[in-house]
Write a protein that holds these residues in place. Sequence first.
Motif, mmCIF file in Angstrom:
data_model
loop_
_atom_site.group_PDB
_atom_site.id
_atom_site.type_symbol
_atom_site.label_atom_id
_atom_site.label_comp_id
_atom_site.label_asym_id
_atom_site.label_seq_id
_atom_site.Cartn_x
_atom_site.Cartn_y
_atom_site.Cartn_z
ATOM 1 N N ILE A 24 0.834 -1.208 0.000
ATOM 2 C CA ILE A 24 0.000 0.000 0.000
ATOM 3 C C ILE A 24 0.866 1.255 0.000
ATOM 4 O O ILE A 24 0.569 2.222 -0.714
ATOM 5 C CB ILE A 24 -0.973 -0.025 1.193
ATOM 6 C CG1 ILE A 24 -2.015 -1.132 0.992
ATOM 7 C CG2 ILE A 24 -1.661 1.337 1.362
ATOM 8 C CD1 ILE A 24 -2.910 -1.361 2.183
ATOM 9 N N VAL A 25 1.942 1.267 0.784
ATOM 10 C CA VAL A 25 2.850 2.409 0.767
ATOM 11 C C VAL A 25 3.342 2.667 -0.658
ATOM 12 O O VAL A 25 3.330 3.811 -1.152
ATOM 13 C CB VAL A 25 4.051 2.186 1.703
ATOM 14 C CG1 VAL A 25 5.086 3.295 1.526
ATOM 15 C CG2 VAL A 25 3.599 2.129 3.168
ATOM 16 N N GLU A 26 3.761 1.625 -1.333
ATOM 17 C CA GLU A 26 4.284 1.778 -2.690
ATOM 18 C C GLU A 26 3.194 2.201 -3.674
ATOM 19 O O GLU A 26 3.425 3.051 -4.549
ATOM 20 C CB GLU A 26 4.955 0.480 -3.134
ATOM 21 C CG GLU A 26 6.220 0.169 -2.347
ATOM 22 C CD GLU A 26 6.737 -1.235 -2.599
ATOM 23 O OE1 GLU A 26 6.809 -1.636 -3.778
ATOM 24 O OE2 GLU A 26 7.080 -1.927 -1.618
ATOM 25 N N ALA A 27 1.994 1.631 -3.537
ATOM 26 C CA ALA A 27 0.893 2.007 -4.422
ATOM 27 C C ALA A 27 0.505 3.469 -4.211
ATOM 28 O O ALA A 27 0.232 4.202 -5.176
ATOM 29 C CB ALA A 27 -0.307 1.095 -4.182
ATOM 30 N N PHE A 28 0.484 3.910 -2.960
ATOM 31 C CA PHE A 28 0.169 5.307 -2.671
ATOM 32 C C PHE A 28 1.249 6.232 -3.226
ATOM 33 O O PHE A 28 0.956 7.311 -3.756
ATOM 34 C CB PHE A 28 0.021 5.524 -1.166
ATOM 35 C CG PHE A 28 -1.323 5.118 -0.607
ATOM 36 C CD1 PHE A 28 -2.175 4.274 -1.303
ATOM 37 C CD2 PHE A 28 -1.728 5.577 0.641
ATOM 38 C CE1 PHE A 28 -3.408 3.910 -0.775
ATOM 39 C CE2 PHE A 28 -2.959 5.229 1.170
ATOM 40 C CZ PHE A 28 -3.806 4.385 0.463
ATOM 41 N N ALA A 29 2.514 5.815 -3.100
ATOM 42 C CA ALA A 29 3.605 6.618 -3.654
ATOM 43 C C ALA A 29 3.447 6.754 -5.162
ATOM 44 O O ALA A 29 3.639 7.840 -5.731
ATOM 45 C CB ALA A 29 4.947 5.967 -3.313
ATOM 46 N N ARG A 30 3.080 5.664 -5.805
ATOM 47 C CA ARG A 30 2.887 5.669 -7.253
ATOM 48 C C ARG A 30 1.761 6.621 -7.655
ATOM 49 O O ARG A 30 1.792 7.215 -8.744
ATOM 50 C CB ARG A 30 2.583 4.244 -7.727
ATOM 51 C CG ARG A 30 2.642 4.044 -9.228
ATOM 52 C CD ARG A 30 2.453 2.569 -9.578
ATOM 53 N NE ARG A 30 3.563 1.753 -9.094
ATOM 54 C CZ ARG A 30 3.479 0.856 -8.125
ATOM 55 N NH1 ARG A 30 2.324 0.657 -7.499
ATOM 56 N NH2 ARG A 30 4.531 0.160 -7.758
ATOM 57 N N GLU A 31 0.781 6.779 -6.778
ATOM 58 C CA GLU A 31 -0.369 7.649 -7.073
ATOM 59 C C GLU A 31 -0.182 9.073 -6.560
ATOM 60 O O GLU A 31 -1.121 9.867 -6.576
ATOM 61 C CB GLU A 31 -1.641 7.043 -6.484
ATOM 62 C CG GLU A 31 -2.060 5.742 -7.129
ATOM 63 C CD GLU A 31 -2.477 5.886 -8.596
ATOM 64 O OE1 GLU A 31 -2.804 7.023 -9.008
ATOM 65 O OE2 GLU A 31 -2.477 4.870 -9.305
ATOM 66 N N GLY A 32 1.027 9.401 -6.087
ATOM 67 C CA GLY A 32 1.350 10.791 -5.774
ATOM 68 C C GLY A 32 1.130 11.236 -4.352
ATOM 69 O O GLY A 32 1.263 12.430 -4.047
ATOM 70 N N ALA A 33 0.807 10.314 -3.439
ATOM 71 C CA ALA A 33 0.580 10.706 -2.042
ATOM 72 C C ALA A 33 1.902 10.927 -1.316
ATOM 73 O O ALA A 33 2.915 10.309 -1.638
ATOM 74 C CB ALA A 33 -0.223 9.630 -1.317
ATOM 75 N N ARG A 34 1.858 11.818 -0.333
ATOM 76 C CA ARG A 34 2.967 11.939 0.620
ATOM 77 C C ARG A 34 2.655 10.978 1.758
ATOM 78 O O ARG A 34 1.626 11.092 2.407
ATOM 79 C CB ARG A 34 3.085 13.383 1.127
ATOM 80 C CG ARG A 34 3.401 14.377 0.028
ATOM 81 C CD ARG A 34 3.757 15.742 0.593
ATOM 82 N NE ARG A 34 2.636 16.376 1.274
ATOM 83 C CZ ARG A 34 1.710 17.103 0.655
ATOM 84 N NH1 ARG A 34 1.758 17.266 -0.667
ATOM 85 N NH2 ARG A 34 0.735 17.661 1.338
ATOM 86 N N THR A 35 3.550 10.041 2.010
ATOM 87 C CA THR A 35 3.233 8.956 2.920
ATOM 88 C C THR A 35 4.140 8.915 4.141
ATOM 89 O O THR A 35 5.296 9.334 4.103
ATOM 90 C CB THR A 35 3.322 7.590 2.210
ATOM 91 O OG1 THR A 35 4.656 7.395 1.744
ATOM 92 C CG2 THR A 35 2.359 7.511 1.041
ATOM 93 N N ALA A 36 3.580 8.388 5.215
ATOM 94 C CA ALA A 36 4.343 8.036 6.411
ATOM 95 C C ALA A 36 3.820 6.685 6.873
ATOM 96 O O ALA A 36 2.613 6.432 6.811
ATOM 97 C CB ALA A 36 4.165 9.081 7.503
ATOM 98 N N PHE A 37 4.726 5.827 7.309
ATOM 99 C CA PHE A 37 4.281 4.529 7.783
ATOM 100 C C PHE A 37 5.049 4.146 9.041
ATOM 101 O O PHE A 37 6.129 4.669 9.317
ATOM 102 C CB PHE A 37 4.431 3.446 6.708
ATOM 103 C CG PHE A 37 5.843 3.099 6.319
ATOM 104 C CD1 PHE A 37 6.531 2.065 6.950
ATOM 105 C CD2 PHE A 37 6.481 3.782 5.306
ATOM 106 C CE1 PHE A 37 7.818 1.724 6.579
ATOM 107 C CE2 PHE A 37 7.776 3.453 4.914
ATOM 108 C CZ PHE A 37 8.452 2.423 5.555
ATOM 109 N N CYS A 38 4.453 3.251 9.804
ATOM 110 C CA CYS A 38 5.103 2.802 11.034
ATOM 111 C C CYS A 38 5.316 1.306 11.000
ATOM 112 O O CYS A 38 4.742 0.575 10.187
ATOM 113 C CB CYS A 38 4.295 3.224 12.256
ATOM 114 S SG CYS A 38 2.706 2.403 12.440
#
Length: 251
Positions: A24-38
Amino acid sequence: MSTGKLAGRCALITGGSQGIGAAIVEAFAREGARTAFCHVGDSENAAAVISRAQALGAEPLAMDCNVSDPEAVAAFVTAAEQRNGPTDILVNNAGISISHAFEDISLQEFDTILGVHLRGTFIVTQAVYAGMKSRGYGRIVNISSQLALKGGTELAHYCAAKAGVLGMTRALAMEAAPHGVLVNAIAPGPVETAILHVLSDDWRARKRSELPIGRFGETHEIAPAAVFLASEDASYMVGATIHVNGGDVMA
């Protein structure tokens, strides 16, 4: 300028260092989101996720955080929002599995499983919900399980926790939708992750034989459902559960 279905959005993903969360982190990155994960003590895998996201043009933040600890969650959310901006999207994905026959499940194990899956979902959601509500926008995606609906041998505590996640999803969805915050869930079937491999060979063989598709899922097959629910494509989805399970539950 970022492009994609989630361009400009700020997303938090719990349990993002491996498995479904990493996908999901990678998919969100691909779709342009700024992400943070724990994650919890999984810095090596977290670094690998960051590297793969960087190849997609993203710069995720990774932090060690036990989602059942309110102080740790507050620190994670604060750091993420200071770096990326107010949270638009939350994916509650963190999870663990302990498999035992019902009579052998200790109270400590029961509390641990519910602590991560159900208490953790509550704590992290409450940490970002007020901000979403005040801004009039939010997307919350809770990762449950098909076992919340059909049960599973040696997993009474896990099934109870995941069923609780679905109940909380529907309750909060009713309360949040009038404020522009849409809450939905995904109920994956058995997916090739570390959690699945905690279970016995016999359990996995039996489960595989039950699936109409004849195989376990892959993490990249779950992530598109999270992208959908986090995007404007899901603007009329409220309290829904998307079943991505190879036919284990047909609903």
